[in-house]
Structures are given as C-alpha cells and as structure tokens.
Scaffold this motif. Structure first.
Motif, PDB file in Angstrom:
ATOM      1  N   ARG A 398       1.078  -1.325  -0.165  1.00 56.90           N
ATOM      2  CA  ARG A 398      -0.127   0.023  -0.068  1.00 56.90           C
ATOM      3  C   ARG A 398       0.790   1.207   0.042  1.00 56.90           C
ATOM      4  NH1 ARG A 398      -2.347  -0.550   4.595  1.00 56.90           N
ATOM      5  NH2 ARG A 398      -3.893  -2.044   3.732  1.00 56.90           N
ATOM      6  N   ASN A 399       1.938   1.315   0.610  1.00 55.62           N
ATOM      7  CA  ASN A 399       2.662   2.440   0.929  1.00 55.62           C
ATOM      8  C   ASN A 399       3.286   2.877  -0.613  1.00 55.62           C
ATOM      9  OD1 ASN A 399       2.123   2.958   3.739  1.00 55.62           O
ATOM     10  ND2 ASN A 399       3.913   1.629   4.355  1.00 55.62           N
ATOM     11  N   PRO A 400       4.229   2.049  -1.137  1.00 57.22           N
ATOM     12  CA  PRO A 400       4.840   2.364  -2.544  1.00 57.22           C
ATOM     13  C   PRO A 400       3.862   2.743  -3.390  1.00 57.22           C
ATOM     14  CG  PRO A 400       5.157   0.197  -1.881  1.00 57.22           C
ATOM     15  CD  PRO A 400       4.442   0.474  -0.703  1.00 57.22           C
ATOM     16  N   ALA A 407       2.687  10.604  -6.740  1.00 59.62           N
ATOM     17  CA  ALA A 407       3.498  11.079  -7.694  1.00 59.62           C
ATOM     18  C   ALA A 407       3.155  11.679  -8.961  1.00 59.62           C
ATOM     19  CB  ALA A 407       5.013  10.430  -7.714  1.00 59.62           C
ATOM     20  N   ILE A 408       2.375  10.441  -9.363  1.00 59.58           N
ATOM     21  CA  ILE A 408       1.454  10.430 -10.924  1.00 59.58           C
ATOM     22  C   ILE A 408       0.591  11.587 -11.004  1.00 59.58           C
ATOM     23  CG2 ILE A 408      -0.028   9.071 -12.488  1.00 59.58           C
ATOM     24  CD1 ILE A 408       1.412   6.553 -11.444  1.00 59.58           C
ATOM     25  N   GLU A 409      -0.260  11.827  -9.839  1.00 60.83           N
ATOM     26  CA  GLU A 409      -0.941  13.064  -9.693  1.00 60.83           C
ATOM     27  C   GLU A 409      -0.331  14.356  -9.676  1.00 60.83           C
ATOM     28  OE1 GLU A 409      -4.231  13.202  -9.999  1.00 60.83           O
ATOM     29  OE2 GLU A 409      -4.517  10.918 -10.026  1.00 60.83           O
ATOM     30  N   LEU A 426      10.017  11.461 -10.545  1.00 58.39           N
ATOM     31  CA  LEU A 426      10.390  10.341 -11.362  1.00 58.39           C
ATOM     32  C   LEU A 426      11.520   9.509 -10.378  1.00 58.39           C
ATOM     33  CD1 LEU A 426      11.075  11.745 -15.009  1.00 58.39           C
ATOM     34  CD2 LEU A 426       9.138  10.137 -14.220  1.00 58.39           C
ATOM     35  N   ASP A 427      12.303   9.938  -9.669  1.00 58.61           N
ATOM     36  CA  ASP A 427      13.225   9.343  -8.906  1.00 58.61           C
ATOM     37  C   ASP A 427      12.332   8.520  -7.908  1.00 58.61           C
ATOM     38  OD1 ASP A 427      15.501   9.877 -10.118  1.00 58.61           O
ATOM     39  OD2 ASP A 427      16.001  11.894  -8.938  1.00 58.61           O
ATOM     40  N   ARG A 428      11.243   9.364  -7.415  1.00 56.24           N
ATOM     41  CA  ARG A 428      10.508   8.678  -6.369  1.00 56.24           C
ATOM     42  C   ARG A 428       9.711   7.452  -6.828  1.00 56.24           C
ATOM     43  NH1 ARG A 428       6.644  12.623  -2.965  1.00 56.24           N
ATOM     44  NH2 ARG A 428       5.985  10.403  -2.544  1.00 56.24           N
ATOM     45  N   ASP A 432       9.981   3.590  -5.635  1.00 56.51           N
ATOM     46  CA  ASP A 432       8.688   2.845  -5.201  1.00 56.51           C
ATOM     47  C   ASP A 432       8.506   1.648  -5.983  1.00 56.51           C
ATOM     48  OD1 ASP A 432       8.195   4.655  -3.205  1.00 56.51           O
ATOM     49  OD2 ASP A 432       6.840   5.837  -4.258  1.00 56.51           O
ATOM     50  N   VAL A 433       8.759   1.805  -7.506  1.00 58.81           N
ATOM     51  CA  VAL A 433       8.663   0.597  -8.400  1.00 58.81           C
ATOM     52  C   VAL A 433       9.729  -0.398  -7.763  1.00 58.81           C
ATOM     53  CG1 VAL A 433       8.973  -0.196 -10.591  1.00 58.81           C
ATOM     54  CG2 VAL A 433       7.631   1.832 -10.123  1.00 58.81           C
ATOM     55  N   ASP A 434      11.161  -0.112  -7.665  1.00 60.90           N
ATOM     56  CA  ASP A 434      12.094  -1.014  -7.030  1.00 60.90           C
ATOM     57  C   ASP A 434      11.710  -1.617  -5.989  1.00 60.90           C
ATOM     58  OD1 ASP A 434      14.695  -2.153  -7.148  1.00 60.90           O
ATOM     59  OD2 ASP A 434      15.008  -1.233  -5.401  1.00 60.90           O
ATOM     60  N   ARG A 435      10.920  -0.889  -4.884  1.00 62.91           N
ATOM     61  CA  ARG A 435      10.491  -1.496  -3.778  1.00 62.91           C
ATOM     62  C   ARG A 435       9.400  -2.412  -3.966  1.00 62.91           C
ATOM     63  NH1 ARG A 435      10.793  -0.423   1.611  1.00 62.91           N
ATOM     64  NH2 ARG A 435       9.202  -1.025   2.913  1.00 62.91           N
ATOM     65  N   VAL A 436       8.359  -2.169  -4.760  1.00 64.97           N
ATOM     66  CA  VAL A 436       7.373  -3.274  -5.083  1.00 64.97           C
ATOM     67  C   VAL A 436       7.920  -4.511  -5.896  1.00 64.97           C
ATOM     68  CG1 VAL A 436       5.210  -3.661  -6.552  1.00 64.97           C
ATOM     69  CG2 VAL A 436       5.784  -1.379  -5.149  1.00 64.97           C
ATOM     70  N   SER A 437       8.912  -4.166  -6.680  1.00 59.79           N
ATOM     71  CA  SER A 437       9.493  -5.441  -7.292  1.00 59.79           C
ATOM     72  C   SER A 437      10.178  -6.365  -6.410  1.00 59.79           C
ATOM     73  CB  SER A 437      10.369  -4.712  -8.433  1.00 59.79           C
ATOM     74  OG  SER A 437      10.854  -5.851  -9.120  1.00 59.79           O
ATOM     75  N   ARG A 438      10.851  -5.678  -5.448  1.00 62.90           N
ATOM     76  CA  ARG A 438      11.522  -6.738  -4.549  1.00 62.90           C
ATOM     77  C   ARG A 438      10.916  -7.436  -3.645  1.00 62.90           C
ATOM     78  NH1 ARG A 438      14.366  -4.098  -0.840  1.00 62.90           N
ATOM     79  NH2 ARG A 438      13.655  -1.798  -1.340  1.00 62.90           N
TER      80      ARG A 438
END
Length: 611
Positions: A398-400, A407-409, A426-428, A432-438
């Motif tokens: 939920r957090n990422p 960020a998108i908004e 974009l860095d954020r 977050d994408v890397d965190r969700v991926s891991r």
C-alpha cells in the motif's frame, strides 16, 4: 500427561467385553463323572437285560408248555396200558363196588409209583350218574376233590377216547373208557404228577436260562462299553478339534475317518476350519491394513468404555492417554455426552496449551465411545500467520503504491513541466517501483519454497557452496570477511537453496555490521550426524525479547534490527533450511553482534558432489 505404552490394538484384535448380548465362551470340560461312554454302556446293558429277560420269559413259557405236553403224553400212555391190564378183570355185569374188587387189585398191582393214582368209574344210568367203584382215596388223594373229574369221565364215555386235563398243581387228569365182556362198562381215571426226570430237566433248563441271562447282560454291557468307547473317542476327538477351532488354532487338520455320521461331522468341521482360516486370513489382512491406516493417521482415534478405560488407541493419541490406560480428564465430559446423546462434537477444545477438534460417537454394539481428536493448534497458527501475512503484504504494498499514485497525480497537475520537480518525482516513482518489485520477488520466492516442501536431498560439498556464495557478494568497505571451513565437508542439502541461504545471511550480516567490523563464516562437523555452518558478525545485535521472532514473516524489529526491507529475508532463509531437513537458529547480544547457526545432516563425501 505421559506417553502410553504402545497400543496392543495395532498388533492383535481387541478383546470384546462380556455382556448380556455377548456371553463368555464356556471352556470344554475334559473330565465328567458320567460321560457318554458310561451312559451308552448302561444303555446297552439295559437293552441286554430287556432282551435277556424277554428271551428268558419266552423260553421259560415254551419249556413249561413242552414239559406239560410231555407229562400229558406220558400220563395218557400209562393210563392206556393200565386199562389194558384192568380189562380182563372186569365182570360181565354192571360195575359196582362189590364186583370191582378184582379190578381194584389189578390197579394196586399195576400202579408204577405213588405219583400215579387211578380210579374206576361205572357207566351212568338213567337214575344216577357215573360213580367211582374203587376206593375214593388213593395215596392220600380224594378223587372227589379233583376238579373236572366228572366232565373227563363223561367225555371219555361219550366220545370213546381219552380225555386229558391239565390241573393247576402240575398234575394231569386222564380218563379213558373201559371195555369189558359186556362192552363199554365204565371209565378208568388217573391223576399223575410230573415225572422226576421231566422236573429235573426243567430245573436244569431254568438254571441254564438264568446263566444265559446273566451272561447276555455282561456281554451286552461289554459290547456297549466297547462301542461307546469307540463312539466317544471319535466324538472327543471332534470336541477337541472344535475346542482348538474356538481358540483360533486353524492350522491343524481334523483327519476325519469313517463313512458314518460322525465321519461326515468331522469332514464338515474340517471344511468349516478351512473356511474360517480363509476368512480369518482375509480379516487379518484387513486388520493389518486398518492398523496401518490408524497408525498413519495424524488424528487420534480412541475407543473407550463409558468409564473412560481405553480399549483401542492409535499412536497419535499418545498425549491424550494417561499412564494408567485412561483418557485425560478433559475428554471425559465428551464421553459422557456421547453416551447419553449418541454423539458429540466440538471444533475448539483446549487441553493444556493446545486446541483440539473432537468428534465422539456412541457404539451401542460395543457399548463404547469412539473418539476422533484432531490437533488444530498448528492449523490455527497457520491461519493466523496467513492472515497476518496477507495483512502485512497488503500494508507493504500500500505505501509504495500510494507514493506512486501521489507522484503521478503531481506530475499530471503540472509538475512534469518543471524539470527539477519532474526528476524528483520520477526518482520517487523508480524507488517505489523497485520496492514493489523486490517485495514481489520475495513473496514469489517464499511461495515457491512453500510449494516445494521437504524433498530428497543431494550430497553437497559445503566448502564449494561457501566459495560460490562468497564469490557472489561484494564486501562493504571497512568490513572484513573471514572463512573457517573444514575440508571435504559434505551435507545432505539442496545446492541452490544452500547458496541462497548463505548469501542471504551474509547480506544481512554485512548490512548490520558497521565499519570497521568483521563477518566470520565457519563450517565444521559436529559429531558424526551434523554439519554446522555459522555466520557471525560484530554488528548491532538483537534484543533478547526479539530473537524468537526474527524468523517470522514481515517481522522487523525495533532499533536493533533493520528498519528498511520487508522482514522476509530471514523467514525465507528459515523455510529453505526447513526444506533441506535442517535447523536454523540465532544467538545474539545487543551491541555485540549476532551469530546465525545452520545445522544440516552429515553426508559421506562423494567423488562427484553436486556443489
């Protein structure tokens, strides 16, 4: 609670209780005061007595009749001879006492013995009947007292032949007509007793009949005893064989002989023995299968009487049985309920520190209660862990996801036109994408390991696996890595999983060891059964109250453990070690570092190890 002795019910069928519907088997009596042999001997003796008595009576009657007939014939012959002697002495006129003296003298002279008496009667007239013309009393016998005399005289005079009559006192009355010079002048009457030779023959025959009766009874008794012995011997043999059948010894054939009913019974019993043996073999096989099923069940299966005494228990019921062979107190209320209601069940019954599901059913035929008890403690813990896992995973995602949505908004609202703001958001998004991926990879890894389960292990070279794990990592600056590995060390493990566990533990140690610090990797045998691998660091350490939870999913400690990450690394490592059939543990002192220890089963070194 203590573990019970091994249940005998898995090796032999339980003994059924003796009830009104199932009486006890009465043992066969081997000795009796009055057996069949004696009864049959007495029966044959009785038959001999009846037969001998019947023959005795029949022969006695026939002998008496023959003797009487012989006596009558002798009496008639003597009377006719006496008449021939008397006839010349008869007068020409009618016989009277006066003119019959000469004839009377002939009678006296011709009398053979005192047992033969004779009298002369004259012819009857119109005015008077036939009268005796010789003395009425001869050798003490008065002819007037002899019954039937007048009828015999009348018959002899009228018919002209001999009139013979048997008297009741073994005497014979004979009357024959007398013929003189003037024709038929009267009748000669004789009364003779049974001759001595006939009486002696009868007495001898009577003694022989009595002897024959006694001999026949004795012979009948002996024959009866022999026949009874033969019969009872065969019957006893059948009874002994039936007793062995009742005791379950079905391997001995009966060897029935004879073509009579007893032989047929023996052959029938032998056929029954064979059928019972086949049935018992089938039942034994079925019992063995059921025993194997009961032994392999994780649920406890217990059969108890209403008092709580155990009749059957499988190995899984060990913790529910007391040392005295009774069930634990917590099960007794459910036994009473099932006894009164027919059945009782519950999904949540706490016994000591564990939770059980109980199903109880009353068995009317056995007058007992069947208990099926399932330990739900681990199941409830797994359910709780799965609920926490889902909740934690949702929370971690939920957090990422919320950060990415925000960020998108912001980018859509105009921040995309500002290069600095755009790069920041974009860095954020990338973080977050890397965190969700891991997190996704960690969850998939854990799911795959859970699906594998414990399988067959390979012979793994521990020193090769350690070399590969060390080569795959990059040491942080200021942290020294030491290895102390025994040579030719082999363990039963999975090479891929072992490398992943070592990489995970080394990564965790590097992360929590500040420079300057030391991480030490050791591997050595412990006895002949285990291989011990230790990863020791000089990092921050773990609080004592948190050490039991470090292997839980999504658990992240307070200040002493990592605040970054998802709390899945050690949980994955523990599951991997479990799959390999090993153990993992931790010992730590806050502020002085931690030591993670892996224990695997020792394997003989192989010339071609897997890793």
């Amino acid at each position: 609670m203590t573990s019970p002795q091994p249940s005998p019910s898995l090796t032999k069928a339980p003994e059924l209780p003796v009830t009104a519907d199932r009486p006890a088997i009465t043992p066969i009596r081997t000795g009796r005061a009055f057996g069949v042999r004696l009864w049959l001997a007495l029966m044959f003796a009785a038959i001999g007595v009846l037969t001998g008595a019947s023959v005795y009576i029949f022969v006695a009657g026939s002998s008496e009749n023959a003797a009487q007939s012989r006596t009558s014939d002798l009496a008639a012959g003597r009377t006719v001879r006496l008449r021939d002697n008397v006839a010349p002495a008869l007068p020409a006129e009618r016989l009277t006492r006066a003119n019959a003296k000469a004839a009377n003298e002939v009678l006296k002279d011709s009398r053979p013995s005192d047992n033969f008496r004779s009298w002369i009667y004259n012819r009857p007239t119109k005015n008077a009947g036939a009268r005796v013309v010789t003395p009425r009393i001869v050798v003490g016998l008065d002819i007037g007292t002899v019954s039937g005399t007048r009828q015999a005289v009348q018959s002899a005079l009228q018919e002209g032949g001999a009139a013979i009559s048997d008297l009741s006192d073994e005497r014979t009355l004979v009357a024959v007509p007398l013929f003189g010079p003037s024709g038929k002048q009267g009748a000669l009457v004789t009364v003779s007793e049974r001759p001595q030779e006939v009486q002696s023959a009868l007495d001898a025959l009577r003694g022989q009949r009595l002897t024959a009766l006694i001999v026949s009874v004795i012979v009948a008794g002996l024959i009866g005893f022999l026949v009874a012995s033969l019969i009872t011997t065969r019957v006893k043999r059948l009874a002994a064989a039936a007793g062995e059948l009742a005791e379950g010894r079905l391997d001995k054939p009966l060897n029935a002989s004879g073509r009579d009913e007893i032989g047929d019974l023996g052959r029938t019993l032998d056929s029954m023995r064979i059928a019972l043996a086949e049935t018992f073999d089938a039942l034994s096989s079925e019992r063995d299968r059921l025993s194997a099923v009961f032994a392999s069940l994780a649920e406890a299966v217990i059969v108890v009487d209403p008092k709580g005494d155990i009749r059957f228990a499988n190995p899984a019921s060990g913790d529910l049985v007391n040392s005295d062979g009774s069930v634990v107190e917590a099960l007794r209320p459910w036994i009473r309920r099932a006894t009164h209601r027919g059945s009782a069940e519950s999904d949540h019954v706490q016994i000591d520190q564990r939770v059980f599901a109980i199903g109880a059913r009353y068995l009317p035929v056995e007058r007992s209660v069947l208990l099926v008890v399932r330990d739900r403690t681990d199941e409830l813990r797994r359910d709780q862990a799965e609920r926490e896992f889902v909740s934690n995973a949702a929370h971690e995602l939920r957090n990422p996801i919320a950060g990415m949505s925000g960020a998108i908004e912001v980018l859509r609202s105009g921040a995309k036109d500002d290069p600095q703001a755009r790069d920041h958001f974009l860095d954020r998004l990338a973080t977050d994408v890397d965190r969700v991926s891991r997190l996704t990879r960690a969850l998939l890894t854990l799911a795959r390991i859970e699906a594998i389960g414990e399988g067959e292990a390979d012979v793994v070279s521990v020193d090769h696996a350690i070399e590969e794990a060390v080569a795959a990592l990059e040491k942080p600056k200021g942290v020294e890595l030491k290895t102390e590995v025994a040579h030719n060390l082999a363990a039963n493990a999975d090479p891929v999983l072992l490398r992943q566990v070592l990489i995970g533990l080394l990564t965790n140690a590097f992360k929590h060891t500040a420079a300057p610090g030391v991480v030490t990797l050791r591997a050595h045998p412990q006895g002949e059964a285990q291989v011990v691998i230790e990863v020791e660091d000089t990092g921050t350490g773990i609080r004592a109250e948190e050490q039991d939870r470090v292997f839980e999913r999504f658990y992240r400690g307070s200040g002493s453990l990592e605040r970054e990450g998802f709390g899945l690394g050690l949980a994955i490592a523990k599951r991997m070690v479990d799959v390999m059939g090993g153990e993992i543990g931790v010992s730590s002192e806050e502020g002085h570092g931690s030591t993670f220890t892996i224990r695997l089963r020792t394997a003989a070194p192989s010339p071609t190890p897997v890793a």
